[in-house]
Design a protein around this motif. Structure first.
Motif, PDB file in Angstrom:
ATOM      1  N   ASN A 160       2.036  -0.512  -2.436  1.00 35.66           N
ATOM      2  CA  ASN A 160       0.667  -1.016  -2.479  1.00 35.66           C
ATOM      3  C   ASN A 160       0.444  -1.868  -3.715  1.00 35.66           C
ATOM      4  O   ASN A 160       1.123  -1.705  -4.706  1.00 35.66           O
ATOM      5  CB  ASN A 160      -0.308   0.156  -2.576  1.00 35.66           C
ATOM      6  N   ASN A 188       4.923  -3.971   2.496  1.00 32.05           N
ATOM      7  CA  ASN A 188       4.685  -2.533   2.342  1.00 32.05           C
ATOM      8  C   ASN A 188       5.863  -1.747   2.927  1.00 32.05           C
ATOM      9  O   ASN A 188       6.099  -1.786   4.132  1.00 32.05           O
ATOM     10  CB  ASN A 188       3.368  -2.186   3.063  1.00 32.05           C
ATOM     11  N   THR A 190       7.195   0.807   4.526  1.00 34.23           N
ATOM     12  CA  THR A 190       6.840   1.989   5.325  1.00 34.23           C
ATOM     13  C   THR A 190       7.877   2.179   6.426  1.00 34.23           C
ATOM     14  O   THR A 190       8.682   1.279   6.689  1.00 34.23           O
ATOM     15  CB  THR A 190       5.475   1.794   6.012  1.00 34.23           C
TER      16      THR A 190
HETATM   17  C1  LIG Z   1       0.966   0.705   2.903  1.00 35.86           C
HETATM   18  O1  LIG Z   1       1.276   1.756   3.774  1.00 35.86           O
HETATM   19  C2  LIG Z   1       0.683   2.976   3.414  1.00 35.86           C
HETATM   20  C3  LIG Z   1       1.217   4.031   4.388  1.00 35.86           C
HETATM   21  O2  LIG Z   1       1.022   3.651   5.704  1.00 35.86           O
HETATM   22  C4  LIG Z   1      -0.838   2.834   3.489  1.00 35.86           C
HETATM   23  O3  LIG Z   1      -1.438   4.043   3.089  1.00 35.86           O
HETATM   24  C5  LIG Z   1      -1.276   1.702   2.566  1.00 35.86           C
HETATM   25  O4  LIG Z   1      -2.654   1.477   2.685  1.00 35.86           O
HETATM   26  C6  LIG Z   1      -0.510   0.425   2.895  1.00 35.86           C
HETATM   27  N1  LIG Z   1      -0.839  -0.602   1.904  1.00 35.86           N
HETATM   28  C7  LIG Z   1      -1.002  -1.889   2.205  1.00 35.86           C
HETATM   29  C8  LIG Z   1      -1.298  -2.806   1.047  1.00 35.86           C
HETATM   30  O5  LIG Z   1      -0.915  -2.326   3.351  1.00 35.86           O
END
Ligand SMILES: *[C@@H]1O[C@H](CO)[C@@H](O)[C@H](O)[C@H]1NC(C)=O
Ligand SMILES: *[C@@H]1O[C@H](CO)[C@@H](O)[C@H](O)[C@H]1NC(C)=O
Ligand SMILES: *[C@@H]1O[C@H](CO)[C@@H](O)[C@H](O)[C@H]1NC(C)=O
Ligand SMILES: *[C@@H]1O[C@H](CO)[C@@H](O)[C@H](O)[C@H]1NC(C)=O
Ligand SMILES: *[C@@H]1O[C@H](CO)[C@@H](O)[C@H](O)[C@H]1NC(C)=O
Ligand SMILES: *[C@@H]1O[C@H](CO)[C@@H](O)[C@H](O)[C@H]1NC(C)=O
Length: 381
Positions: A160, A188, A190
């Motif tokens: 993030n 991100n 994930t």
């Molecule tokens: C990145 O992924 C996490 C987990 O899904 C989420 O909580 C977060 O808001 C995401 N951040 C962005 C910048 O997309």
């Protein structure tokens, strides 16, 4: 600035100094956050994400920010889908992200890349520093085995926005300075973004390492033997890397899990078919350079599917090729012949190529045991 009065008590002086320090840190943090945001936004707006990959390699560092696809909200039942799946729909058209860390000469340049026999591509995440460190010290060491070179790369995304991202990215920079083995892109990191990580790597490989013969693609929490992998690959009739090869823990006749609370939940809106094509468990599989090219080429016309190992299966099926099973690739873990035996007996690990899942202390210990020249397995049945 100002001079501290002689009358000021030492406690007061300390308080003022501390306050000043807090203010400095506060503003410094703001400066870092700001510079990161600027780096992401300061890009030419006229580059379309659907353009073919640019040939000038410095260009890839500055892809424009990929925007949400707002038409996704028109998909049936969209608002009832878990947020994480909604995110998949919003961003699955995004295939390019700015590169933060690169090692363009990892394979010794395009021509030099023919000297790399096995390139280890290990999927990692920014915070998994300890896992990378252990792997560098154990099975993922770069070396010459049986006259051929093994090289290593970790592929990672980012976190993030904010202070955490800044710190983790700085940490990766330090690692890079010491080891030169990280490819990092600014997305991100994930689970559902693993496919984009893989495709970004395949694109990088086409540009910087096209002639490396074979790839091991796997997780950062496995035990592996690159010697056994090289021995297996050298034993193939054609080991130039120019023939199709995709070998691992073969998974067949399974389909999407439709339970919303499962880690692998895939709603019908994302994948209609109840059956996936054959694929190999993503914990680790071996593929040839040729097959990596085929998958990369196919990926241009196949919508990104968030589970990376299944996506490779989809690309191969579309190209009319498929994976094969290799018994030494145990992404489901080691299955013991009978109960009551020590599952960490090194003799069970001597001949495997890869076992999921193995972490830090146990991995370190096992690797040293298996490589002990005095290891005696003569009593094994
Ligand atoms: C990145 O992924 C996490 C987990 O899904 C989420 O909580 C977060 O808001 C995401 N951040 C962005 C910048 O997309
Ligand atoms: C945006 O989403 C809609 C609905 O799923 C889809 O038809 C369209 O092709 C998507 N656009 C892009 C650029 O991927
Ligand atoms: C999706 O929408 C259909 C009607 O459009 C409805 O019958 C179904 O129950 C919905 N599914 C979910 C998971 O909400
Ligand atoms: C790579 O090899 C080709 C063919 O032998 C040659 O034309 C080219 O100049 C080489 N490139 C580099 C960067 O050495
Ligand atoms: C993938 O990364 C992009 C860019 O950071 C992010 O906007 C998106 O939410 C991520 N997708 C998922 C499914 O986490
Ligand atoms: C992939 O596409 C490129 C460009 O079209 C082509 O040169 C190459 O031969 C293709 N690779 C394979 C293995 O089909």
């Amino acid at each position: 600035m100002f001079r501290l009065s002689k009358k000021m008590s030492s406690r007061m002086r300390t308080t003022i100094l501390l306050a000043a320090l807090v203010i400095v840190i506060y503003f410094y943090k703001d400066v870092i956050d700001h510079s990161i945001t600027r780096r992401q936004l300061d890009v030419s707006k006229d580059v379309n994400q659907t353009d073919p990959p640019p040939t000038n390699s410095s260009y890839v560092y500055s892809w424009p920010r990929c925007e949400r696809n707002m038409s996704s909200t028109k998909i049936r039942n969209f608002t009832q889908l878990p947020e994480i799946i909604q995110n998949v729909f919003y961003y699955r058209h995004c295939r390019h992200f700015p590169m933060l860390l690169d090692v363009p000469d990892k394979c010794g340049g395009v021509n030099g890349s023919a000297d790399v026999f096995l390139l280890l591509i290990i999927k990692s995440s920014p915070e998994n520093y300890d896992r990378r460190e252990i792997l560098r010290k154990t099975w993922a060491g770069e070396k010459l085995h049986n006259g051929v070179w093994i090289r290593r790369l970790f592929i990672v995304g980012s976190r993030n926005a904010g202070f955490d991202k800044v710190r983790l990215d700085k940490g990766l920079e330090l690692e890079q300075r010491e080891y030169n083995d990280i490819l990092q892109w600014d997305f991100n990191d994930t689970f559902y973004n693993l496919t984009v990580k893989q495709i970004l790597f395949l694109e990088w490989k086409e540009r910087h390492c096209p002639h490396a013969r074979f790839l091991l693609n796997g997780d950062d929490d496995v035990f592996a033997s690159t010697n056994n992998m090289v021995d297996y690959l050298q034993s193939l009739k054609d080991n130039t890397g120019n023939k199709h090869l995709f070998a691992g823990d073969l998974i067949e006749n399974v389909g999407p899990i439709r339970k919303p609370d499962n880690k692998y939940f895939i709603p019908v809106e994302l994948q209609q078919s109840d059956l996936y094509p054959p694929y190999c468990g993503g914990g680790g599989f071996l593929l040839s350079s040729y097959t990596a090219s085929v998958i990369y080429n196919m990926s241009h016309s196949i919508t990104l599917f968030p589970i990376d190992d299944v996506y490779f299966g989809l690309c191969m099926a579309e190209a009319g090729i498929g994976p094969i099973s290799h018994k030494g690739m145990k992404t489901g873990g080691l299955i013991m012949p009978f109960r009551g035996i020590d599952r960490y007996d090194p003799c069970y690990y001597r001949d495997v190529l890869l076992v999921h899942r193995f972490l830090s202390a146990k991995l370190y210990y096992m690797w040293n045991q298996v490589n002990d020249p005095n290891l005696d397995c003569s009593l094994e049945i």
